[in-house]
Design an enzyme around this catalytic site. Structure first.
Site, PDB file in Angstrom:
ATOM      1  N   ASP A  39      -7.069  -1.431  -4.480  1.00  0.00           N
ATOM      2  CA  ASP A  39      -8.117  -1.049  -3.524  1.00  0.00           C
ATOM      3  C   ASP A  39      -9.021   0.034  -4.111  1.00  0.00           C
ATOM      4  OD1 ASP A  39      -6.974  -2.760  -1.618  1.00  0.00           O
ATOM      5  OD2 ASP A  39      -5.686  -1.177  -0.841  1.00  0.00           O
ATOM      6  N   ASP A  90       0.851  -1.186   0.000  1.00  0.00           N
ATOM      7  CA  ASP A  90       0.000   0.000   0.000  1.00  0.00           C
ATOM      8  C   ASP A  90       0.887   1.236   0.000  1.00  0.00           C
ATOM      9  OD1 ASP A  90      -2.441  -1.434   0.136  1.00  0.00           O
ATOM     10  OD2 ASP A  90      -2.210  -1.654   2.292  1.00  0.00           O
TER      11      ASP A  90
END
Length: 199
Positions: free
Chosen positions: A177, A143
């Site tokens: 995401d 991320d």
């Protein structure tokens, strides 16, 4: 919308997702941060579990989670094929394609990153490392997108959290995401168009 166009959309998202993750892994140390616009930062973190950092306990927890994700991708793939076969509304096909692309993007991390990268802790990781940090199906999801639009101590008059340090939009996420969230968002906003009732 044809299967070919949906596949191209999925491949494009996967390419952007994986290129961004590989770049971060090979140029940033874990926890390294770059301020882009103040309210937008690049912050390298790794997610070892599910959304919001939740985990399945035990030595086989990661394998169970990754296996579940693979089953979920199989079901979403069938859903996409079925919506195209039934000539469903374009917005539904786009939404399912986004969700599928995002799910595959994070699965690639979970399945392969543990065996192709070494650790990012205190060092910049090497792609195709001689000593990888994990095992097959036990990789960590990369991320890097961080949007702390507000970060300060809240006034004392604010109920419950008054006087505490607060960050608005604290989650760190990735392109995969974003694709999943956008897909679900489109289904919510354009629900009637995506799922028209038969007259």
């Amino acid at each position: 919308m044809s299967l070919k166009k949906a596949s191209l959309l999925i491949l494009l998202i996967l390419l952007i997702d994986q290129v961004s993750k590989i770049y971060i892994k090979t140029h940033f140390m874990l926890g390294q941060e770059i301020d882009v616009l103040g309210w937008f930062r690049i912050l390298f973190v790794e997610n070892d579990g599910m959304a919001w950092g939740a985990k399945i306990p035990g030595s086989y927890g990661k394998i169970i989670l990754t296996s579940f994700r693979i089953v979920a991708v199989s079901l979403i793939s069938y859903w996409l094929w079925d919506t195209i076969r039934k000539k469903s509304p374009k917005i539904l096909i786009i939404s399912v394609s986004l969700i599928l692309a995002g799910a595959i993007g994070n699965i690639i991390d979970s399945v392969f990153y543990g065996v192709i990268f070494d650790s990012s802790l205190g060092q910049i990781a090497t792609l195709f490392a001689d000593e990888p940090y994990g095992e097959l199906l036990k990789g960590k999801v990369v991320d890097m997108l961080y949007f702390p639009m507000y970060s300060d101590i809240l006034p004392n008059w604010v109920p419950i959290w008054g006087g505490e340090y607060f960050v608005f939009f604290e989650p760190v996420f990735n392109i995969a995401d974003t694709a999943i969230s956008t897909g679900f968002g489109l289904l919510v906003v354009f629900n009637k168009k995506a799922f028209p009732k038969d007259k």
